[in-house]
Design a protein around this motif. Structure first.
Motif, mmCIF file in Angstrom:
data_model
loop_
_atom_site.group_PDB
_atom_site.id
_atom_site.type_symbol
_atom_site.label_atom_id
_atom_site.label_comp_id
_atom_site.label_asym_id
_atom_site.label_seq_id
_atom_site.Cartn_x
_atom_site.Cartn_y
_atom_site.Cartn_z
ATOM 1 N N LEU A 22 1.811 91.161 33.843
ATOM 2 C CA LEU A 22 2.156 92.492 34.343
ATOM 3 C C LEU A 22 2.202 92.506 35.867
ATOM 4 N N GLN A 23 1.199 91.925 36.508
ATOM 5 C CA GLN A 23 1.159 91.933 37.967
ATOM 6 C C GLN A 23 2.339 91.177 38.575
ATOM 7 N N SER A 24 2.880 90.240 37.854
ATOM 8 C CA SER A 24 4.018 89.463 38.359
ATOM 9 C C SER A 24 5.357 90.112 38.030
ATOM 10 N N ASP A 25 5.327 91.284 37.411
ATOM 11 C CA ASP A 25 6.556 91.956 36.958
ATOM 12 C C ASP A 25 6.645 93.337 37.598
ATOM 13 N N LEU A 26 7.206 93.388 38.783
ATOM 14 C CA LEU A 26 7.291 94.644 39.522
ATOM 15 C C LEU A 26 8.135 95.675 38.781
ATOM 16 N N ALA A 27 9.217 95.250 38.167
ATOM 17 C CA ALA A 27 10.101 96.193 37.472
ATOM 18 C C ALA A 27 9.387 96.864 36.302
ATOM 19 N N LEU A 28 8.578 96.117 35.565
ATOM 20 C CA LEU A 28 7.836 96.709 34.453
ATOM 21 C C LEU A 28 6.774 97.674 34.966
ATOM 22 N N GLN A 29 6.100 97.318 36.057
ATOM 23 C CA GLN A 29 5.123 98.231 36.651
ATOM 24 C C GLN A 29 5.792 99.552 37.044
ATOM 25 N N GLU A 30 6.951 99.467 37.634
ATOM 26 C CA GLU A 30 7.685 100.677 38.025
ATOM 27 C C GLU A 30 8.054 101.517 36.815
ATOM 28 N N ALA A 31 8.476 100.860 35.744
ATOM 29 C CA ALA A 31 8.873 101.587 34.532
ATOM 30 C C ALA A 31 7.684 102.345 33.937
ATOM 31 N N LEU A 32 6.523 101.713 33.894
ATOM 32 C CA LEU A 32 5.337 102.376 33.353
ATOM 33 C C LEU A 32 4.942 103.576 34.207
ATOM 34 N N PHE A 541 30.047 83.053 39.350
ATOM 35 C CA PHE A 541 30.508 84.174 40.164
ATOM 36 C C PHE A 541 30.410 83.787 41.637
ATOM 37 N N ASN A 542 31.109 84.535 42.457
ATOM 38 C CA ASN A 542 31.036 84.360 43.905
ATOM 39 C C ASN A 542 29.828 85.135 44.414
ATOM 40 N N PRO A 543 28.842 84.455 45.017
ATOM 41 C CA PRO A 543 27.599 85.132 45.396
ATOM 42 C C PRO A 543 27.630 85.822 46.758
ATOM 43 N N GLU A 544 28.772 85.855 47.418
ATOM 44 C CA GLU A 544 28.811 86.353 48.790
ATOM 45 C C GLU A 544 28.276 87.773 48.920
ATOM 46 N N ALA A 545 28.517 88.606 47.927
ATOM 47 C CA ALA A 545 28.115 90.014 48.015
ATOM 48 C C ALA A 545 26.708 90.256 47.477
ATOM 49 N N LEU A 546 26.013 89.200 47.052
ATOM 50 C CA LEU A 546 24.712 89.359 46.415
ATOM 51 C C LEU A 546 23.587 88.891 47.334
ATOM 52 N N ASP A 547 22.446 89.561 47.234
ATOM 53 C CA ASP A 547 21.242 89.137 47.944
ATOM 54 C C ASP A 547 20.408 88.315 46.960
ATOM 55 N N LEU A 548 20.734 87.051 46.856
ATOM 56 C CA LEU A 548 20.081 86.185 45.872
ATOM 57 C C LEU A 548 18.588 86.068 46.123
ATOM 58 N N SER A 549 18.189 85.973 47.374
ATOM 59 C CA SER A 549 16.767 85.822 47.697
ATOM 60 C C SER A 549 15.971 87.032 47.213
ATOM 61 N N ALA A 550 16.499 88.214 47.440
ATOM 62 C CA ALA A 550 15.805 89.432 47.022
ATOM 63 C C ALA A 550 15.728 89.519 45.495
ATOM 64 N N ILE A 551 16.803 89.133 44.826
ATOM 65 C CA ILE A 551 16.826 89.166 43.354
ATOM 66 C C ILE A 551 15.760 88.236 42.786
ATOM 67 N N LEU A 552 15.671 87.036 43.314
ATOM 68 C CA LEU A 552 14.707 86.057 42.803
ATOM 69 C C LEU A 552 13.277 86.451 43.156
ATOM 70 N N GLN A 553 13.065 87.000 44.333
ATOM 71 C CA GLN A 553 11.729 87.421 44.736
ATOM 72 C C GLN A 553 11.240 88.573 43.860
ATOM 73 N N ARG A 554 12.128 89.492 43.507
ATOM 74 C CA ARG A 554 11.737 90.603 42.630
ATOM 75 C C ARG A 554 11.403 90.095 41.226
ATOM 76 N N ALA A 555 12.175 89.138 40.748
ATOM 77 C CA ALA A 555 11.940 88.610 39.400
ATOM 78 C C ALA A 555 10.595 87.903 39.307
ATOM 79 N N LEU A 556 10.247 87.126 40.321
ATOM 80 C CA LEU A 556 8.978 86.398 40.334
ATOM 81 C C LEU A 556 8.536 86.224 41.779
ATOM 82 N N PRO A 557 7.635 87.076 42.248
ATOM 83 C CA PRO A 557 7.175 86.951 43.638
ATOM 84 C C PRO A 557 6.651 85.551 43.930
ATOM 85 N N ALA A 558 7.101 84.979 45.023
ATOM 86 C CA ALA A 558 6.700 83.604 45.366
ATOM 87 C C ALA A 558 5.266 83.572 45.876
#
Length: 558
Positions: A22-32, A541-558
């Motif tokens: 749970l602590q590693s899942d920010l999106a689930l914490q927000e949903a609760l 896909f072409n990643p130019e428009a995506l913030d890959l670092s932010a997506i990965l950090q949200r999925a699993l904080p480093a």
């Protein structure tokens, strides 16, 4: 690093364990938090911490490596019809039962109860899925049993119990019980109306009356449950089959003798190995009629409306573990001079997994909240529950099959061995698409629900348009869906899969736009619905428009 006679072992990465899920899942914490389940968070946090311990990942591996075994007879030839499980199965079953999740949506009246239950189910499913089969059926049986006051008064305390009781003894002696299902027969599959098992009254019959059932079930899950809800046809006075009915069939008869539900064999399944599914013959098995004669299909469909939500949450849990394990591995494993997570192409694949995982979780949690609000008379919530549950089951379960294959590939050969967590996910994923109605059945059910409840369809589409908040891509898709769904029924069926796919993607994108950071919503829309939509391969896909670092950090904080 470890030194062997011929070489040193290095750059080998163990799969991620000892993690608070749970602590590693920010999106689930927000949903609760958003869904008013704050009161349940401390308990869920303790559960998530316990689940993520290495010991429970080992239990999951052992329970699946050593599947249940059928013991048809004892040492002296007496019929036993018992299934023996590895101790790890019992450890995981006890862990889930102790959380009070089995009856939480019905036992509690607190706000957020459905969301808390969904989160608990989702957390457990990230570690082990087979043990959730009996849990799913037991939870789904509660609202059906509640409609039978006499039977409910006998079973309520045992269904609400938090104490695990694995003993194979009559109901009256159990501290807690599990309920299974018996619907599918050889000739019918999903077509339960083709069932041939017959039920004959012992005395006068009728609702709550005693019957003897004779026939078979091709998939009977799980045979060691303390009772099953079984669909059978009523035998007319002339012996001909009549309408279908639903029966409560306990493992033991009231007189203390074993009910003659004879286990023919256990299924050798591709995955879901820890759980027992069986073929049985009902040799005049004793049962109690639930509901009215001829209403067996609607009764069991009510149960399926709950179990389908479990399939969504279970597949979302698989997606979450696939994404988390892949990201954790890629951050440590090196190739060609740098870690995998810093390889540009691999980053696209990992980000795609992260987007898929959160979108599925957001949809599952939103549906859970709809179940709570629908019970309070919310018409929009009813529309989400009735139409989007089968749509989500179709789409999320399908996606888990593809994503687990990608996760295995990220691990390379290490992912393709039996001991691997991701290989177990790969074997596990297809069952949720098959169980409780295949993909085609779900798509046709969506169309059926829309046809029968046009006002619910209007409410749902309007809600999606509102959540799109003027975003051009989502608004166009919502308008296109509304237009396409207005076609004649015979024109809709051939394109049902595409319609339901688009509906599910639109719902996921709208929920992300409403509840997730912009980089998540924009990333999902860009890769699924924008100019690059339709890509057949993860990460294409072409990643130019995506913030890959932010997506990965949200999925699993480093």
């Amino acid at each position: 690093m470890q030194a062997l006679d011929t070489h040193d072992v290095f750059n080998q990465v163990d799969e991620l364990t000892d993690i608070n899920l749970l602590q590693s899942d920010l999106a689930l914490q927000e949903a609760l938090q958003r869904q008013q389940a704050q009161a349940f968070v401390p308990t869920l946090d303790c559960f998530a911490q316990q689940l993520g311990q290495k010991t429970n990942w080992e239990h999951a591996e052992l329970a699946n490596r050593h599947p249940p075994e059928l013991q048809r007879f004892d040492a002296r030839g007496r019929v036993q019809d018992a299934v023996e499980f590895h101790p790890s199965w019992h450890s995981l079953m006890a862990l889930y039962r102790e959380q009070g999740l089995i009856a939480l949506p019905f036992e509690s009246a607190d706000k957020g109860r459905w969301s808390a239950w969904a989160a608990g189910f989702y957390l457990h499913g990230q570690v082990e899925q087979g043990t959730l089969c009996p849990a799913t059926m037991t939870t789904a049986a509660i609202p059906v049993l509640q409609k039978e006051p006499q039977l409910w008064s006998q079973l309520q305390a045992q269904l609400y119990s938090h104490e695990y009781d694995a003993r194979d003894v009559p109901l009256s002696q159990k501290k807690s019980i599990w309920i299974g299902m018996g619907m599918t027969e050889k000739q019918g599959g999903s077509d339960v109306r083709a069932n041939t098992t017959l039920a004959r009254p012992v005395h006068e019959g009728g609702r709550g009356g005693e019957y003897l059932l004779r026939g078979h079930k091709w998939f009977f899950s799980a045979p060691m449950c303390d009772a099953h809800l079984v669909v059978a046809r009523m035998a007319a006075p002339n012996g001909e089959p009549g309408g279908h009915a639903c029966f409560f069939v306990p493992r033991w008869r009231p007189d203390g003798s074993k009910n003659p539900v004879r286990i023919q064999r256990l299924k050798e399944k591709v995955g879901n190995r820890s759980n027992s599914s069986s073929e049985v013959e009902l040799q005049d098995a004793w049962g109690i009629l639930m509901g009215e004669e001829g209403r067996g299909i609607p009764t069991i469909i009510e149960m399926a409306s709950y179990t389908r939500l479990n399939c969504v949450l279970g597949s979302a849990a698989i997606l979450r573990t696939a994404a988390v394990q892949s990201i954790a591995y890629a951050r440590q494993r090196s190739a060609f001079g740098k870690t995998l997570s810093n390889q540009p192409l691999m980053r696209c694949v990992l980000a795609d997994l992260a987007l898929e995982s959160e979108a599925s979780m957001q949809l599952g949690m939103h549906l859970a909240q709809a179940y709570e609000r629908e019970a309070e008379g919310d018409l929009l919530a009813r529309a989400w529950k009735r139409i989007m549950t089968p749509a989500a089951k179709f789409w999320v379960c399908k996606r888990s099959v593809e994503i687990t294959g990608e996760a295995m590939e990220i691990f390379g050969g290490n992912g393709y061995v039996q001991e691997s967590i991701v290989s177990r996910l790969f074997r596990e994923a297809p069952v949720n698409s098959i169980w409780e109605g295949s993909g085609n059945v779900m798509c046709l059910d969506v169309l059926r629900a829309m046809g029968r409840e046009p006002e619910a369809t209007r409410l749902l589409l309007q809600d999606l348009i509102n959540m799109a908040a003027g975003e051009p891509t989502l608004t166009r898709l919502a308008q296109s869906l509304a237009q396409r769904l207005s076609a004649a029924p015979d024109a809709l069926e051939p394109q049902a899969r595409r319609l339901v796919q688009d509906l599910a993607l639109l719902a996921q994108a709208c929920l992300l736009r409403k509840h997730a950071p912009g980089y998540m919503a924009n990333g999902f829309i860009h890769t699924r619905l924008g100019e690059q939509s339709g890509a057949m391969v993860v990460g294409a896909f072409n990643p130019e428009a995506l913030d890959l670092s932010a997506i990965l950090q949200r999925a699993l904080p480093a």
